[in-house]
Design a protein around this motif. Sequence first.
Motif, PDB file in Angstrom:
ATOM      1  N   ILE B   8       0.837  -1.204   0.000  1.00  0.00           N
ATOM      2  CA  ILE B   8       0.000   0.000   0.000  1.00  0.00           C
ATOM      3  C   ILE B   8       0.869   1.249   0.000  1.00  0.00           C
ATOM      4  CG2 ILE B   8      -1.686   1.332   1.346  1.00  0.00           C
ATOM      5  CD1 ILE B   8      -2.837  -1.385   2.279  1.00  0.00           C
ATOM      6  N   ALA B   9       1.898   1.245   0.866  1.00  0.00           N
ATOM      7  CA  ALA B   9       2.796   2.399   0.919  1.00  0.00           C
ATOM      8  C   ALA B   9       3.457   2.631  -0.438  1.00  0.00           C
ATOM      9  CB  ALA B   9       3.857   2.180   1.999  1.00  0.00           C
ATOM     10  N   ALA B  10       3.868   1.536  -1.089  1.00  0.00           N
ATOM     11  CA  ALA B  10       4.520   1.657  -2.392  1.00  0.00           C
ATOM     12  C   ALA B  10       3.539   2.220  -3.425  1.00  0.00           C
ATOM     13  CB  ALA B  10       5.051   0.296  -2.841  1.00  0.00           C
ATOM     14  N   ALA B  11       2.290   1.743  -3.387  1.00  0.00           N
ATOM     15  CA  ALA B  11       1.287   2.214  -4.345  1.00  0.00           C
ATOM     16  C   ALA B  11       1.032   3.714  -4.167  1.00  0.00           C
ATOM     17  CB  ALA B  11      -0.013   1.423  -4.167  1.00  0.00           C
ATOM     18  N   ILE B  12       0.928   4.145  -2.893  1.00  0.00           N
ATOM     19  CA  ILE B  12       0.710   5.574  -2.627  1.00  0.00           C
ATOM     20  C   ILE B  12       1.901   6.388  -3.132  1.00  0.00           C
ATOM     21  CG2 ILE B  12       0.484   7.304  -0.794  1.00  0.00           C
ATOM     22  CD1 ILE B  12      -1.072   5.189   0.808  1.00  0.00           C
ATOM     23  N   ALA B  13       3.105   5.900  -2.862  1.00  0.00           N
ATOM     24  CA  ALA B  13       4.305   6.612  -3.300  1.00  0.00           C
ATOM     25  C   ALA B  13       4.314   6.754  -4.824  1.00  0.00           C
ATOM     26  CB  ALA B  13       5.556   5.867  -2.827  1.00  0.00           C
ATOM     27  N   VAL B  14       3.948   5.666  -5.524  1.00  0.00           N
ATOM     28  CA  VAL B  14       3.931   5.710  -6.987  1.00  0.00           C
ATOM     29  C   VAL B  14       2.897   6.728  -7.481  1.00  0.00           C
ATOM     30  CG1 VAL B  14       3.393   4.401  -9.077  1.00  0.00           C
ATOM     31  CG2 VAL B  14       4.810   3.372  -7.289  1.00  0.00           C
ATOM     32  N   ALA B  15       1.703   6.727  -6.862  1.00  0.00           N
ATOM     33  CA  ALA B  15       0.656   7.656  -7.264  1.00  0.00           C
ATOM     34  C   ALA B  15       1.115   9.104  -7.069  1.00  0.00           C
ATOM     35  CB  ALA B  15      -0.616   7.391  -6.456  1.00  0.00           C
ATOM     36  N   LEU B  16       1.729   9.380  -5.920  1.00  0.00           N
ATOM     37  CA  LEU B  16       2.223  10.732  -5.653  1.00  0.00           C
ATOM     38  C   LEU B  16       3.271  11.135  -6.684  1.00  0.00           C
ATOM     39  CD1 LEU B  16       2.552  10.828  -1.753  1.00  0.00           C
ATOM     40  CD2 LEU B  16       0.979  12.131  -3.207  1.00  0.00           C
ATOM     41  N   LEU B  17       4.216  10.208  -6.943  1.00  0.00           N
ATOM     42  CA  LEU B  17       5.277  10.511  -7.911  1.00  0.00           C
ATOM     43  C   LEU B  17       4.684  10.759  -9.292  1.00  0.00           C
ATOM     44  CD1 LEU B  17       8.067   7.978  -6.863  1.00  0.00           C
ATOM     45  CD2 LEU B  17       8.200  10.470  -6.787  1.00  0.00           C
ATOM     46  N   ALA B  18       3.663   9.958  -9.647  1.00  0.00           N
ATOM     47  CA  ALA B  18       3.071  10.079 -10.978  1.00  0.00           C
ATOM     48  C   ALA B  18       2.381  11.434 -11.158  1.00  0.00           C
ATOM     49  CB  ALA B  18       2.073   8.946 -11.208  1.00  0.00           C
ATOM     50  N   SER B  19       1.925  12.037 -10.048  1.00  0.00           N
ATOM     51  CA  SER B  19       1.179  13.296 -10.167  1.00  0.00           C
ATOM     52  C   SER B  19       2.109  14.515 -10.191  1.00  0.00           C
ATOM     53  CB  SER B  19       0.190  13.419  -9.000  1.00  0.00           C
ATOM     54  OG  SER B  19       0.922  13.510  -7.791  1.00  0.00           O
ATOM     55  N   VAL B  20       3.407  14.307 -10.004  1.00  0.00           N
ATOM     56  CA  VAL B  20       4.346  15.440  -9.953  1.00  0.00           C
ATOM     57  C   VAL B  20       4.257  16.358 -11.176  1.00  0.00           C
ATOM     58  CG1 VAL B  20       6.812  16.033 -10.043  1.00  0.00           C
ATOM     59  CG2 VAL B  20       5.960  14.488  -8.276  1.00  0.00           C
ATOM     60  N   PRO B  21       4.203  15.805 -12.435  1.00  0.00           N
ATOM     61  CA  PRO B  21       4.159  16.712 -13.603  1.00  0.00           C
ATOM     62  C   PRO B  21       2.912  17.583 -13.628  1.00  0.00           C
ATOM     63  CG  PRO B  21       4.760  14.504 -14.257  1.00  0.00           C
ATOM     64  CD  PRO B  21       4.315  14.407 -12.831  1.00  0.00           C
ATOM     65  N   LEU B  22       1.840  17.205 -12.887  1.00  0.00           N
ATOM     66  CA  LEU B  22       0.602  17.993 -12.898  1.00  0.00           C
ATOM     67  C   LEU B  22       0.797  19.341 -12.240  1.00  0.00           C
ATOM     68  CD1 LEU B  22      -2.039  15.234 -12.030  1.00  0.00           C
ATOM     69  CD2 LEU B  22      -1.406  16.152 -14.276  1.00  0.00           C
ATOM     70  N   PHE B  23       1.603  19.378 -11.168  1.00  0.00           N
ATOM     71  CA  PHE B  23       1.763  20.653 -10.462  1.00  0.00           C
ATOM     72  C   PHE B  23       3.221  21.107 -10.355  1.00  0.00           C
ATOM     73  CE2 PHE B  23       1.294  17.158  -7.403  1.00  0.00           C
ATOM     74  CZ  PHE B  23       2.505  17.238  -6.745  1.00  0.00           C
ATOM     75  N   GLY B  24       4.167  20.219 -10.661  1.00  0.00           N
ATOM     76  CA  GLY B  24       5.571  20.586 -10.530  1.00  0.00           C
ATOM     77  C   GLY B  24       6.023  21.520 -11.640  1.00  0.00           C
ATOM     78  N   SER B  25       7.029  22.348 -11.345  1.00  0.00           N
ATOM     79  CA  SER B  25       7.595  23.223 -12.362  1.00  0.00           C
ATOM     80  C   SER B  25       8.472  22.410 -13.319  1.00  0.00           C
ATOM     81  CB  SER B  25       8.441  24.305 -11.688  1.00  0.00           C
ATOM     82  OG  SER B  25       9.579  23.703 -11.100  1.00  0.00           O
ATOM     83  N   ASP B  26       8.880  23.022 -14.416  1.00  0.00           N
ATOM     84  CA  ASP B  26       9.759  22.350 -15.383  1.00  0.00           C
ATOM     85  C   ASP B  26      11.013  21.834 -14.715  1.00  0.00           C
ATOM     86  OD1 ASP B  26       7.955  22.866 -17.269  1.00  0.00           O
ATOM     87  OD2 ASP B  26       9.149  24.359 -18.393  1.00  0.00           O
TER      88      ASP B  26
END
Lengths: 250, 316
Positions: B8-26
């Motif tokens: 579960i922890a790994a799945a959450i970490a992957v989801a968070l990482l996957a969403s980085v381009p949505l709000f992260g800067s270049d």
Amino acid sequence: MSATAHPVPVVQALGLTKRFQGLVSVDGVSFSIAANEILGLIGPNGAGKTTLVNMIGGTIAPSAGELLFEGKPITDAPVHRRAHAGIGRTFQVMKPFPGMTALENVTVGALFGRDGGLKDMGKAREAARGWLEFTGLGRRIDTRADELGGPDRKRLEFAKALALRPKLLLLDEVMAGLNPVEVDEVIELIKAVRGRGVALLVIEHVVKAIRRLSDRVMVLHHGQKIAEGDPASVLSDPRVVEAYLGKKRT
Amino acid sequence: MMNKKTSIAAAIAVALLASVPLFGSDVVVQFGIDALSMATLAQAWNLMGGFTGYPSFGNSVFYGLGAYGTAIAMTKFGMPFGVGLAAGVAAATSCAALVGLPILRLRGPYFAIATLGVNGAMAEIVSNLRIAGADVGLVLPLTRNDASFYELSLALLVFCTGCVAWAATSRFGMGLVAIREDEAAASTMGVNATLYKVAAFVLAAAFTAVAGGIHAYWSTFIDPASAFDSTLNVRMVIMCVFGGPGTVFGPVVGSFILSAIYEVLAAQISTAAALLFGVVIVVAVIFMPKGLADLVQQAPGVGWRYFVRNIRENGI
């Protein structure tokens, strides 16, 4: 050579020889072991006992001679293939997997071992647990191998070799350093293994143990077989006594 | 190893990482691509160095072959990116199998030296091949889509870590660890050591090559010096060992942390960054030689004595 119970012996050596540069360590030794039989191998230090076991186990290639396992030649087979055929062994200098627990150590034998092992992790673990109980290590299954004491390491070494379900088991000085009570335990273990139809080659310095244990005894001296037969007559053979104690003065 | 909580922890970490381009800067996304790729490299190194006990300095060869395979297929034959990656993987895995058979007979430092030699030789070969652009290099078609490269790098890391997690609990992984612990004993138990070592080497080569191919397309330019960079291999070793060799998540977490530290140092005090980074490594090796994974497992029970014990065991 004594008669064997089966038409084809489990293992048969024909003139096995090992030369290390000029030195002949094992010199044309022939013998065979049948299923359900314990062959004791004794001899003074440097007689070539361990070299002989290493040639059967496959870690040393013989310079000459032939080795048959269940009638088929395995003289040049690699070590893992011999394990798949059913040759298990212990090492004089024990070789546990130090960073693994006792259970993991034995599981490796069960997972790989004869015919490629059990392959299934759960089944292998179950089998390993059984072998640890059998060798009296049942309470230490989760202890790391490098944290086990001397006698327990011997038990572990034994359990690992058994877990690969050998047809031939080579035991290289499993009793060295054990106290008399522990030696008795090991003798009972070895007899129990033989009771399962395994052929055993037992190297031992403890002559008393060899006398109690072996169906036949073979004596090596300077790499040559100087005697073979039932324990009582071999151990009283003047040549054997001489090899161990030196010549009687006249 | 992979219980429910960890999954579960790994799945959450992957989801968070996957969403980085949505709000992260270049800048964040670009840093992410590098960090994810580095984590994949450390994880692939972990298969050989961590599980099997063979410290490879030839993984940068596979990285380079992945990069060149991709670049040559795309620029010289006009193939799509996917085919390029496949070509890179094919080149790297066949190299791993061919080179692995002879050099995996060597152990410890001898194996390391031999792999290092392979890297130097391969860089020389490539810089004399006209199809590979000789020592000038190759320019790949330009695509500026950092978000896709980011997600692709993440997918590769997840797949690679998934494979390692599977290996850690499988018969295959058990064989690799047995080889690491005592190769002679492993053979005696029936482990086909040669086959297992070559298989692990080939698997590591495949992941490393994909990372190399992705990086080549992303950076749009490769030359022999950057593709066959042995300091990249040193970074794989450092990151894996820092995180915890022979564990599933250690190399990933370790390389994320070290990548972040390096990035911060480089941004704050550009010139001395490499020096300070070196200090971090030295301190880590002295105080926690078994890596982060061991620290997390052992330290809560014994506190600061954990570090004292490590120093004693190191004999310093």
